[in-house]
Scaffold this motif. Structure first.
Motif, PDB file in Angstrom:
ATOM      1  N   VAL A 145       0.834  -1.204   0.000  1.00  0.00           N
ATOM      2  CA  VAL A 145       0.000   0.000   0.000  1.00  0.00           C
ATOM      3  C   VAL A 145       0.867   1.253   0.000  1.00  0.00           C
ATOM      4  O   VAL A 145       0.611   2.216  -0.737  1.00  0.00           O
ATOM      5  CB  VAL A 145      -0.944  -0.007   1.205  1.00  0.00           C
ATOM      6  N   GLY A 146       1.911   1.257   0.829  1.00  0.00           N
ATOM      7  CA  GLY A 146       2.793   2.411   0.874  1.00  0.00           C
ATOM      8  C   GLY A 146       3.471   2.684  -0.451  1.00  0.00           C
ATOM      9  O   GLY A 146       3.570   3.837  -0.891  1.00  0.00           O
ATOM     10  N   LEU A 149       0.987   4.200  -2.981  1.00  0.00           N
ATOM     11  CA  LEU A 149       0.775   5.632  -2.757  1.00  0.00           C
ATOM     12  C   LEU A 149       1.998   6.447  -3.159  1.00  0.00           C
ATOM     13  O   LEU A 149       1.874   7.556  -3.683  1.00  0.00           O
ATOM     14  CB  LEU A 149       0.440   5.869  -1.280  1.00  0.00           C
ATOM     15  N   THR A 152       2.257   6.798  -6.964  1.00  0.00           N
ATOM     16  CA  THR A 152       1.197   7.624  -7.557  1.00  0.00           C
ATOM     17  C   THR A 152       1.293   9.077  -7.107  1.00  0.00           C
ATOM     18  O   THR A 152       0.350   9.847  -7.297  1.00  0.00           O
ATOM     19  CB  THR A 152      -0.185   7.053  -7.198  1.00  0.00           C
ATOM     20  N   HIS A 154       1.766  10.553  -3.964  1.00  0.00           N
ATOM     21  CA  HIS A 154       1.116  11.027  -2.739  1.00  0.00           C
ATOM     22  C   HIS A 154       2.098  11.446  -1.654  1.00  0.00           C
ATOM     23  O   HIS A 154       1.683  11.794  -0.548  1.00  0.00           O
ATOM     24  CB  HIS A 154       0.164   9.956  -2.206  1.00  0.00           C
ATOM     25  N   TRP A 157       1.924  10.886   2.337  1.00  0.00           N
ATOM     26  CA  TRP A 157       0.773  10.015   2.593  1.00  0.00           C
ATOM     27  C   TRP A 157       1.127   8.536   2.399  1.00  0.00           C
ATOM     28  O   TRP A 157       0.422   7.656   2.909  1.00  0.00           O
ATOM     29  CB  TRP A 157      -0.387  10.398   1.687  1.00  0.00           C
ATOM     30  N   ALA A 158       2.197   8.248   1.676  1.00  0.00           N
ATOM     31  CA  ALA A 158       2.623   6.852   1.527  1.00  0.00           C
ATOM     32  C   ALA A 158       3.011   6.260   2.876  1.00  0.00           C
ATOM     33  O   ALA A 158       2.695   5.100   3.176  1.00  0.00           O
ATOM     34  CB  ALA A 158       3.801   6.776   0.554  1.00  0.00           C
ATOM     35  N   GLY A 161      -0.246   5.732   4.899  1.00  0.00           N
ATOM     36  CA  GLY A 161      -0.993   4.576   4.430  1.00  0.00           C
ATOM     37  C   GLY A 161      -0.395   3.266   4.903  1.00  0.00           C
ATOM     38  O   GLY A 161      -1.117   2.355   5.328  1.00  0.00           O
TER      39      GLY A 161
END
Length: 485
Positions: A145-146, A149, A152, A154, A157-158, A161
């Motif tokens: 998930v990290g 993010l 993409t 972010h 926010w990685a 997340g």
């Protein structure tokens, strides 16, 4: 336990390096500010009751229920504090996005509080396979998930997340463990837990969370890029030595608490555990100190210059803390948990005082301030331990001597490989690691005369555990009609 600890170290290190490389030092530093505040609060609410639940002689359902309920309530309070700190941290760091990062992390704290309390009950029941699932399952998902993010765009926010997924997976596993906890607050039950819980949580906040407090203080002195480099240096070393701390401490806490009324047996077990700890930790610390600069240069590139040297300083300082055994578990077993708080307070005060006096502006300067307790405290703690268990310095030196010997032989092999190889950087690094590993195995086998460390042998199990197992076998035999009535 070993599988869990190795997975934690590998995924923590991989997550830090890979996500940090994608988002860069500035975004990583911004995320670090919010993560540090969250981890401090998580440490408080998640570490409040586990040790006291393990040590309590007669644990009842009311103790478990009350501990979990109280921890979750503290988690709600901790979440509110993190959310309220967001604007202050954003203003100090000059990054408004930190407000939203803190708000996103705050709801995770009640879940972390429940998970921490439940883990103490699972440790008491020796359900280590379930406990290992927190990391063996949660960390790969969190890393995925990290990275998603980060790729993409972010940015910080990685990191948020990845932390959210790790906390959620742990909570779901602990919830499905089958303990049957119910909301309940029994004052008498909590009163049985507070004598250990209160000094232990205060000590845990400072001891295990001291680098997070240190980072918050450092964030006032340095720019986010330098903060990220210092943070990654601490995490690099912490991920490596956590394999030893987590594995040995879980063995130590159970065994030493089981022998709390037999000082002679307790002293012998403590020596065996000190032998195991030094054998595992010293080659890790010394090896990391030798190869950290080359490893960082290859993995992260020139944008992270300074991380390798800072990690080298921290690793060499950490090596000294593995020469006198697991004092934390010993003082809990002896009913002197307050001493852990006193020691932890000193380990926090010394680096913070160094920050205030020196006011470093580089990651290397921050690392020097950080290792000050590792230079000052080992002689003091060694004296305290030997007085408690009634043993001599020569006795302790004999226990840790195999680990010291194997670590020094490994370091010599790494240096020889480095000085005598003319190869590309990746090949040289792999050759150094391979040479050090082989040298350590041979030296350890020689020092231990071909035997396993006593702490890993099955006949070293705690007396109370062996008696309980014998009783269970007797009951099973009686139920089958094979034993006495």
């Amino acid at each position: 336990m070993l599988a869990e600890s190795i997975a934690a170290a590998c995924f923590s290190l991989l997550s830090m390096l890979v996500i940090g490389r994608v988002i860069g030092p500035h975004a990583a530093g911004t995320g670090t500010v919010a993560i540090a505040a969250f981890l401090i609060a998580e440490l408080v609410v998640g570490s409040l009751f586990p040790d006291s639940l393990v040590r309590l002689a007669k644990l009842e359902q009311r103790h478990a229920d009350s501990a979990a309920t109280a921890a979750v309530l503290f988690g709600i309070l901790g979440g509110a504090v993190v959310a309220a700190l967001g604007p202050l941290l954003a203003r100090e760091a000059g990054e408004p996005v930190i407000i939203w990062l803190a708000l996103a992390l705050a709801p995770l704290l009640p879940m972390a509080a429940f998970s921490g309390t439940a883990s103490g009950l699972y440790v008491r029941d020796q359900r280590f396979r379930l406990l290992s699932g927190r990391l063996l399952l949660g960390q790969p998902v969190a890393l995925a998930v990290g990275l998603g993010l980060a790729w993409t765009g972010h940015g910080p926010w990685a990191m948020i997340g990845a932390q959210a997924v790790s906390t959620l997976v742990t909570f779901l596993l602990m919830l499905r463990g089958g303990l049957g906890l119910r909301p309940r607050l029994d004052r008498a039950a909590l009163a049985d837990l507070w004598p250990i819980a209160l000094p232990q949580i205060a000590a845990a906040v400072v001891q295990a969370g001291k680098y997070r407090l240190f980072l918050l203080a450092l964030s006032i002195l340095v720019v986010p890029g330098v903060l990220a480099v210092a943070h990654f240096a601490f995490r690099l070393v912490d991920a490596a030595v956590a394999v030893v701390w987590q594995t040995v401490s879980r063995i130590s806490m159970a065994r030493l608490c089981a022998l709390q009324h037999d000082r002679e047996a307790l002293a012998e077990r403590y020596g065996e555990l000190a032998e195991l700890q030094s054998m595992l930790a010293l080659p890790i610390c010394l090896g990391l100190g030798l190869v950290a600069p080359d490893m960082v240069a290859l993995l992260l590139g020139p944008a992270w210059a300074g991380l390798g040297e800072a990690a080298r300083i921290v690793a060499c300082g950490a090596a000294l803390t593995f020469l006198y055994g697991d004092t934390h578990s010993l003082f809990v077993a002896l009913g002197k948990a307050r001493r852990n708080l006193e020691i932890a307070a000193v380990t926090l005060a010394l680096p913070l005082a160094a920050l205030a006096i020196v006011r470093p502006h580089t990651a290397e300067g921050a690392a020097l301030a950080w290792v000050l307790p590792s230079l000052a405290l080992p002689p003091v703690l060694t004296i305290l331990v030997l007085r408690e268990i009634g043993r001599s310095p020569a006795w302790l030196a004999r226990k840790v001597a195999p680990g010291v010997f194997a670590g020094l032989v490994m370091a010599a092999a790494v240096l020889l490989a480095r000085d005598n190889l003319a190869a590309p950087p990746w090949a040289t690094l792999l050759a150094e690691i391979a040479a050090g590993g082989v040298a350590w195995l041979l030296a350890a086998a020689l020092a231990m005369r071909g035997r396993l460390p006593q702490a890993l042998r099955t006949d070293r199990a705690p007396v109370a555990w062996r008696r309980r197992e014998a009783s269970r076998r007797g009951l099973r035999e009686a139920g089958a009609g094979q034993g006495p009535g």
